[in-house]
Design a protein around this motif. Structure first.
Motif, PDB file in Angstrom:
ATOM      1  N   ASN A 110      36.205 -14.681  51.682  1.00 39.18           N
ATOM      2  CA  ASN A 110      36.894 -13.725  50.815  1.00 39.18           C
ATOM      3  C   ASN A 110      38.142 -13.222  51.570  1.00 39.18           C
ATOM      4  O   ASN A 110      38.042 -12.627  52.646  1.00 39.18           O
ATOM      5  N   HIS A 111      39.308 -13.476  50.990  1.00 37.55           N
ATOM      6  CA  HIS A 111      40.594 -13.170  51.630  1.00 37.55           C
ATOM      7  C   HIS A 111      40.725 -11.689  52.009  1.00 37.55           C
ATOM      8  O   HIS A 111      41.203 -11.351  53.101  1.00 37.55           O
ATOM      9  N   ILE A 112      40.292 -10.824  51.116  1.00 37.96           N
ATOM     10  CA  ILE A 112      40.457  -9.374  51.370  1.00 37.96           C
ATOM     11  C   ILE A 112      39.534  -8.933  52.497  1.00 37.96           C
ATOM     12  O   ILE A 112      39.912  -8.118  53.336  1.00 37.96           O
ATOM     13  N   VAL A 123      46.011  -3.320  52.990  1.00 36.05           N
ATOM     14  CA  VAL A 123      47.228  -3.076  52.220  1.00 36.05           C
ATOM     15  C   VAL A 123      48.057  -4.352  52.181  1.00 36.05           C
ATOM     16  O   VAL A 123      48.607  -4.766  53.186  1.00 36.05           O
ATOM     17  N   SER A 124      48.133  -4.957  50.999  1.00 33.72           N
ATOM     18  CA  SER A 124      48.876  -6.213  50.920  1.00 33.72           C
ATOM     19  C   SER A 124      49.685  -6.252  49.639  1.00 33.72           C
ATOM     20  O   SER A 124      49.832  -5.245  48.939  1.00 33.72           O
ATOM     21  N   GLY A 125      50.212  -7.443  49.340  1.00 32.97           N
ATOM     22  CA  GLY A 125      51.026  -7.576  48.130  1.00 32.97           C
ATOM     23  C   GLY A 125      50.181  -7.562  46.870  1.00 32.97           C
ATOM     24  O   GLY A 125      50.634  -7.165  45.807  1.00 32.97           O
ATOM     25  N   GLY A 163      50.172 -10.410  57.899  1.00 34.76           N
ATOM     26  CA  GLY A 163      50.417 -11.251  56.727  1.00 34.76           C
ATOM     27  C   GLY A 163      49.347 -12.328  56.638  1.00 34.76           C
ATOM     28  O   GLY A 163      48.491 -12.466  57.534  1.00 34.76           O
ATOM     29  N   ASP A 164      49.366 -13.084  55.560  1.00 30.25           N
ATOM     30  CA  ASP A 164      48.333 -14.096  55.361  1.00 30.25           C
ATOM     31  C   ASP A 164      48.365 -15.139  56.490  1.00 30.25           C
ATOM     32  O   ASP A 164      49.442 -15.604  56.870  1.00 30.25           O
ATOM     33  N   ASN A 165      47.198 -15.482  56.985  1.00 29.55           N
ATOM     34  CA  ASN A 165      47.122 -16.419  58.110  1.00 29.55           C
ATOM     35  C   ASN A 165      45.750 -17.084  58.150  1.00 29.55           C
ATOM     36  O   ASN A 165      44.802 -16.606  57.516  1.00 29.55           O
ATOM     37  N   ALA A 174      38.600 -10.824  54.862  1.00 30.49           N
ATOM     38  CA  ALA A 174      39.205 -11.364  56.091  1.00 30.49           C
ATOM     39  C   ALA A 174      40.307 -10.433  56.597  1.00 30.49           C
ATOM     40  O   ALA A 174      40.404 -10.160  57.798  1.00 30.49           O
ATOM     41  N   HIS A 175      41.138  -9.882  55.681  1.00 36.50           N
ATOM     42  CA  HIS A 175      42.143  -8.894  56.110  1.00 36.50           C
ATOM     43  C   HIS A 175      41.452  -7.668  56.711  1.00 36.50           C
ATOM     44  O   HIS A 175      41.922  -7.097  57.694  1.00 36.50           O
ATOM     45  N   ALA A 176      40.331  -7.252  56.083  1.00 36.74           N
ATOM     46  CA  ALA A 176      39.635  -6.040  56.545  1.00 36.74           C
ATOM     47  C   ALA A 176      39.086  -6.219  57.954  1.00 36.74           C
ATOM     48  O   ALA A 176      39.043  -5.273  58.730  1.00 36.74           O
TER      49      ALA A 176
HETATM   50 ZN    ZN Z   1      46.724 -11.324  52.011  1.00 41.75          ZN
END
Ligand code: ZN
Ligand code: KG4
Length: 345
Positions: free
Chosen positions: A113-115, A141-143, A313-315, A117-119
């Motif tokens: 899950n992308h979010i 906090v993303s786009g 940013g996305d990675n 992963a950011h968390a």
């Molecule tokens: Zn993202």
């Protein structure tokens, strides 16, 4: 026992990315192909063009990630891929590629899950022997997303609140467009705002007076629009604004967004009693947000882990890192793994 080495693949939006990470923290490589040039002339992301660019770039990005990590297929323990949320056509390309590699190389497949992963991305920066930062309040906090989570551990993440309309990054991008600053707007507004007065205009700080941990950023975008063109006016020339005026609007907008993000994060800390905060996502690169959170957390004795700039940013590194926790828990996927546009069922 040696820690597993995972290839992470990310194609959910407009970055084609792959990384190789050992043990969830040791980043051996992190390759990101941005698509700014593809979308800039449209002033926003065009999903069809994003998908096509992923098709063109992904093989090369994966090869580069493995080559610069110095690993071959035999060194990999699993393939992790973002399968939600995101643009459907974009997710499909990453998921199909990951399935193909998992099948042909005989590796476990991990759906990330992308979010989430950011968390969890702030933990990538920690030294291998440092304790995990959980439990933590996570601000993502993303786009596409602005959410607060309670992260008990990377596999137990509870949503506390989220935006009811625009994401913070979307507001940055729209304000950049109103001020004719270019795309993607966040980093440009961040830069232009440095020369501006953050108190020049009093833009709304929505939802701060409420207990709920939700956000709303569409009102501030409209407030900026009316400040620039006059009440009720949606467009017009910017000739009446000096460079300083534009910097003042950018700085005042940014200050209002930062106040809301910091204020809501502190509310989440108060409500959960959890004294650690982690922050990730594209907007986590914003210098005013980083400074605002650092000052607020410092004052209150809250431990703050900001995701390093290169992983905001996305990675692929954050995808491989999340894959590590999934693999450890044997939460592997199989070839039925589906891309999903939404964060939840
Ligand atoms: Zn993202
Ligand atoms: O996490 P991300 O790369 O992609 C999504 O998952 O959405 O976030 C991209 C967003 C964009 O809206 C971009 O303008 C914003 O993050 N952004 C920033 C900054 N750098 C990127 N916003 C404010 N300040 C920045 N320095």
């Amino acid at each position: 026992m040696t820690e597993p080495t995972i290839l992470g693949i990310e194609t959910s939006c407009d970055e084609t990315a792959a990384a190789v990470v050992t043990g969830g923290r040791q980043v051996l490589s992190n390759v990101v192909a941005t698509q700014f040039d593809v979308h800039a002339k449209y002033g926003g992301i065009v999903p069809e063009l994003a998908s096509r660019a992923h098709i063109e770039n992904l093989d090369g990005v994966i090869q580069e990630a493995m080559a610069s990590a110095g690993v071959g297929r035999n060194d990999l323990d699993a393939i992790a891929v973002t399968n939600r949320p995101g643009l459907m056509g974009c997710l499909l390309i990453g998921v199909m590629s990951a399935k193909t590699l998992a099948l042909t190389w005989g590796k476990p497949l991990l759906g990330v899950n992308h979010i989430h992963a950011h968390a969890a991305s702030a933990a990538i920066a920690l030294p291998a022997d440092a304790p995990q930062p959980w439990p933590a309040v996570a601000l993502v906090v993303s786009g596409g997303h602005t959410s607060l989570f309670l992260v008990r551990d990377p596999l137990s993440i509870e949503l506390l609140g989220r935006t009811i309309d625009d994401a913070a990054g979307e507001a940055f991008d729209k304000v950049a467009s109103i001020l004719n600053l270019g795309f993607p707007g966040g980093p440009i507004v961040d830069r232009v705002a440095r020369a501006g007065n953050p108190s020049a205009y009093d833009f709304p700080r929505s939802m701060l007076d409420r207990e709920a941990l939700d956000f709303s950023f569409s009102g501030i975008k409209t407030a900026v629009l009316y400040r620039v063109h006059g009440p009720g006016k949606k467009n017009g020339s910017l000739d009446h604004l000096s460079e300083q005026d534009i910097a003042d609007v950018a700085a005042s907008f940014q200050a209002a967004v930062v106040d809301v993000l910091v204020g809501k994060t502190l509310q989440a800390v108060e409500q959960t009693g959890v004294k650690t905060v982690v922050v990730g996502g594209g907007v986590a690169a914003n210098h005013a947000l980083r400074e605002g959170l650092s000052a607020a957390c410092n004052q209150r004795g809250i431990t703050l882990h900001l995701t390093p700039m290169k992983y905001c940013g996305d990675n692929g590194a954050m995808v491989a890192a999340m894959g590590y926790y999934l693999l450890k828990a044997v939460r592997t996927a199989d070839l039925t793994l589906e891309p999903k546009a939404t964060a939840r069922e």
